[in-house]
Design an enzyme around this catalytic site. Structure first.
Site, PDB file in Angstrom:
ATOM      1  N   HIS A  98      62.765 -24.394 -31.922  1.00 17.57           N
ATOM      2  CA  HIS A  98      63.601 -24.643 -30.745  1.00 17.57           C
ATOM      3  C   HIS A  98      64.543 -23.457 -30.544  1.00 17.57           C
ATOM      4  CE1 HIS A  98      66.547 -26.367 -28.056  1.00 17.57           C
ATOM      5  NE2 HIS A  98      65.634 -27.269 -27.740  1.00 17.57           N
ATOM      6  N   GLU A 168      60.085 -23.849 -23.009  1.00 17.86           N
ATOM      7  CA  GLU A 168      61.477 -24.110 -22.632  1.00 17.86           C
ATOM      8  C   GLU A 168      62.174 -22.782 -22.331  1.00 17.86           C
ATOM      9  OE1 GLU A 168      62.952 -28.097 -24.218  1.00 17.86           O
ATOM     10  OE2 GLU A 168      63.189 -26.713 -25.867  1.00 17.86           O
TER      11      GLU A 168
END
Ligand code: 13P
Length: 263
Positions: A98, A168
């Protein structure tokens, strides 16, 4: 009918009581669409480590993921949570790479690759996150960055059935402003082609300020399989709508407001 993947990433949010209420709501109070099409809806909640075991005990339809896993297997590493620990409590999967782990905790591509290979060795499903930052996008380097992050993370990896990819863009995370749908389409197209030509087709999600509209339009006719949702996943009622809209988008179904009614 295609499988849709609405994934919640709670990050460092919610008390234990709020977490339990969330899971009870998603398990028990969902809409007719979710009940009727449950085999086509793969709900994931990536939760803080300490909540995994108790939530696993309550969850039937929701897969409970960790938000990270250690790059070491065991030993004198104070504060680390290892893959064997997650396995021993039947954790369903983990998020890897992430952007908050990369940027705040200095995780490198090499470290993320180590974690990917640990998941491969232990048969642990994972969501691998990739995405460019604002400067890289403005310089026209977005796709180069994605390629590099993918190639570095996937060195020596071949068990693609374990993998979901989340795109993302860093500049769209936590800003309340998602990427434009046309840009999502373009990025989705690039990523899906790149995976197909160089690796294997895996489900691809979009993440970055996802709310209800984006859940629908980012998955409608884009080839994407779902969304990875941060702040708008914290309220279970709001996330339930995102689940329904993601299912409708992935399956190109004209959204029917009646399906919001609890079933
Ligand atoms: P937000 O939805 O809060 O922008 O977070 C996105 C994200 O980082 C999910 O992993």
């Amino acid at each position: 009918m295609k499988v849709s993947i609405p994934a919640a990433n709670w990050k460092a949010n919610l008390t234990f009581d709020q977490a339990v209420n969330w899971i009870k709501y998603i398990e028990n109070d969902v809409t007719r669409v979710i009940l009727d099409y449950q085999e086509y809806i793969n709900i994931i909640a990536a939760v803080p480590y300490v909540y995994i075991k108790p939530l696993k005990d309550l969850a039937k339809r929701t897969k409970i993921y960790a938000q990270n896993v250690s790059h070491v297997l065991k030993g004198a590493y104070t504060g680390e949570v290892t893959i064997s620990m997650l396995k021993s409590i039947n954790c369903d999967g983990v998020i890897l790479g992430h952007s908050e782990r990369r940027n705040i905790f200095n995780e490198t591509d090499d470290l993320i690759n180590k974690k990917v290979l640990i998941c491969q060795d232990y048969d642990m499903p994972f969501i691998l996150c990739v995405g460019e930052n604002l400067e890289q996008r403005q310089k026209g380097l977005a796709f180069e960055v994605i390629k590099k992050q993918l190639d570095n993370a996937l060195k020596g990896f071949s068990k693609f059935e374990l993998m979901i990819l989340a795109y993302e863009p860093v500049w769209a995370i936590g800003t309340g402003v998602p990427m434009e749908i046309n840009d999502i389409k373009e990025a989705a197209n690039f990523i899906l082609q790149y995976l197909k030509q160089n690796y294997k087709e895996v489900p691809v999600l979009y993440g970055g300020s996802v709310e209800e509209n984006t859940a629908y339009f980012a998955t409608f006719d884009t080839g994407l399989s779902g969304v990875l949702v941060g702040s708008k996943s914290l309220d279970p009622v709001e996330f339930e709508r995102i689940i329904t809209l993601t299912f409708s988008g992935v399956n190109n179904i004209q959204f029917d407001i009646e399906h919001f009614a609890n079933g």
